[in-house]
Design a protein around this motif. Structure first.
Motif, PDB file in Angstrom:
ATOM      1  N   THR A  20       4.430 -21.217  36.699  1.00 27.01           N
ATOM      2  CA  THR A  20       3.832 -22.410  36.125  1.00 27.01           C
ATOM      3  C   THR A  20       2.693 -22.870  37.025  1.00 27.01           C
ATOM      4  O   THR A  20       2.876 -23.014  38.235  1.00 27.01           O
ATOM      5  N   MET A  21       1.541 -23.068  36.428  1.00 26.56           N
ATOM      6  CA  MET A  21       0.409 -23.559  37.207  1.00 26.56           C
ATOM      7  C   MET A  21       0.729 -24.963  37.706  1.00 26.56           C
ATOM      8  O   MET A  21       1.194 -25.803  36.930  1.00 26.56           O
TER       9      MET A  21
ATOM     10  N   PRO B 298       0.226 -28.888  38.916  1.00 22.17           N
ATOM     11  CA  PRO B 298      -0.633 -29.942  38.362  1.00 22.17           C
ATOM     12  C   PRO B 298      -2.044 -29.948  38.962  1.00 22.17           C
ATOM     13  O   PRO B 298      -3.006 -30.212  38.253  1.00 22.17           O
TER      14      PRO B 298
ATOM     15  N   GLY C 154      -3.808 -27.423  39.842  1.00 25.49           N
ATOM     16  CA  GLY C 154      -4.572 -26.374  39.170  1.00 25.49           C
ATOM     17  C   GLY C 154      -5.005 -26.799  37.779  1.00 25.49           C
ATOM     18  O   GLY C 154      -6.132 -26.523  37.359  1.00 25.49           O
ATOM     19  N   LYS C 155      -4.118 -27.476  37.067  1.00 27.34           N
ATOM     20  CA  LYS C 155      -4.464 -27.959  35.721  1.00 27.34           C
ATOM     21  C   LYS C 155      -5.561 -29.013  35.785  1.00 27.34           C
ATOM     22  O   LYS C 155      -6.487 -29.018  34.976  1.00 27.34           O
ATOM     23  N   TRP C 156      -5.455 -29.907  36.762  1.00 27.34           N
ATOM     24  CA  TRP C 156      -6.487 -30.936  36.919  1.00 27.34           C
ATOM     25  C   TRP C 156      -7.818 -30.285  37.253  1.00 27.34           C
ATOM     26  O   TRP C 156      -8.852 -30.630  36.675  1.00 27.34           O
TER      27      TRP C 156
ATOM     28  N   ARG D  11      -8.826 -27.228  36.614  1.00 21.08           N
ATOM     29  CA  ARG D  11      -9.338 -26.526  35.436  1.00 21.08           C
ATOM     30  C   ARG D  11     -10.053 -27.501  34.507  1.00 21.08           C
ATOM     31  O   ARG D  11     -11.160 -27.244  34.030  1.00 21.08           O
ATOM     32  N   GLY D  12      -9.434 -28.646  34.261  1.00 16.34           N
ATOM     33  CA  GLY D  12     -10.046 -29.658  33.399  1.00 16.34           C
ATOM     34  C   GLY D  12     -11.366 -30.176  33.944  1.00 16.34           C
ATOM     35  O   GLY D  12     -12.342 -30.346  33.202  1.00 16.34           O
TER      36      GLY D  12
ATOM     37  N   LEU E 231      -8.534 -19.718  36.526  1.00 21.77           N
ATOM     38  CA  LEU E 231      -7.555 -20.768  36.218  1.00 21.77           C
ATOM     39  C   LEU E 231      -7.078 -20.687  34.770  1.00 21.77           C
ATOM     40  O   LEU E 231      -5.894 -20.883  34.493  1.00 21.77           O
ATOM     41  N   ARG E 232      -7.986 -20.393  33.852  1.00 26.09           N
ATOM     42  CA  ARG E 232      -7.593 -20.254  32.449  1.00 26.09           C
ATOM     43  C   ARG E 232      -6.630 -19.084  32.251  1.00 26.09           C
ATOM     44  O   ARG E 232      -5.638 -19.206  31.536  1.00 26.09           O
TER      45      ARG E 232
ATOM     46  N   TRP F  25      -4.673 -17.706  34.533  1.00 26.68           N
ATOM     47  CA  TRP F  25      -3.405 -18.030  35.200  1.00 26.68           C
ATOM     48  C   TRP F  25      -2.556 -18.915  34.299  1.00 26.68           C
ATOM     49  O   TRP F  25      -1.367 -18.688  34.125  1.00 26.68           O
ATOM     50  N   GLU F  26      -3.176 -19.903  33.704  1.00 30.16           N
ATOM     51  CA  GLU F  26      -2.435 -20.812  32.829  1.00 30.16           C
ATOM     52  C   GLU F  26      -1.950 -20.093  31.569  1.00 30.16           C
ATOM     53  O   GLU F  26      -0.831 -20.313  31.116  1.00 30.16           O
TER      54      GLU F  26
END
Length: 136
Positions: A64-65, A67, A69-71, A73-74, A101-102, A104-105
């Motif tokens: 699971t990426m 948080p 990493g998600k931030w 990416r955004g 990042l995309r 990986w997610e």
């Protein structure tokens, strides 16, 4: 936003600095900080190579990426939506980081070539050193 972004940057509060520079329209500065101060440490912290495979093997990433990493990416998506005024190098490194990042997610179990990830890390780290002047 200028003062807050500069204050956040000097305090090494990278997410606040990135947000501040982005809101102020200084997306190139935000992109350099995002890549150099967040992307490189994210790669170094979460990527690991199984000992049996050696340096030429595939990297393992958490299923699971995180948080952060998600931030990131955004923010990269937001910053890179208009590339006006960015250098070719900055645009290329930003797009490579965003693609990483995309993927990986989308598929955390996909094999990642150690050399490719190391090259991305190195390029992000060089941006931090040379564009921001931060040696550490």
């Amino acid at each position: 936003w200028d003062a807050q972004a500069a204050r956040s940057e000097s305090a090494k509060e990278w997410p606040l600095a990135i947000s501040g520079w982005t809101e102020n329209g200084r997306k190139e500065r935000a992109l350099v900080i995002a890549l150099g101060c967040l992307q490189a440490p994210l790669l170094a912290h979460y990527a690991s190579t199984p000992w049996a495979l050696g340096a030429g093997g595939a990297l393992a990433l958490p299923a699971t990426m995180p948080p952060a990493g998600k931030w990131l990416r955004g923010m990269l998506e937001r910053i890179l939506c208009d590339r006006i005024g960015y250098t070719d190098t900055l645009t290329t490194v930003g797009q490579d980081a965003l693609q990483f990042l995309r993927s990986w997610e989308a598929d955390p179990h996909a094999p990642y070539n150690t050399a490719d990830v190391t090259k991305l890390y190195w390029r992000c780290d060089m941006l931090r050193c040379y564009a921001l002047g931060l040696p550490w």
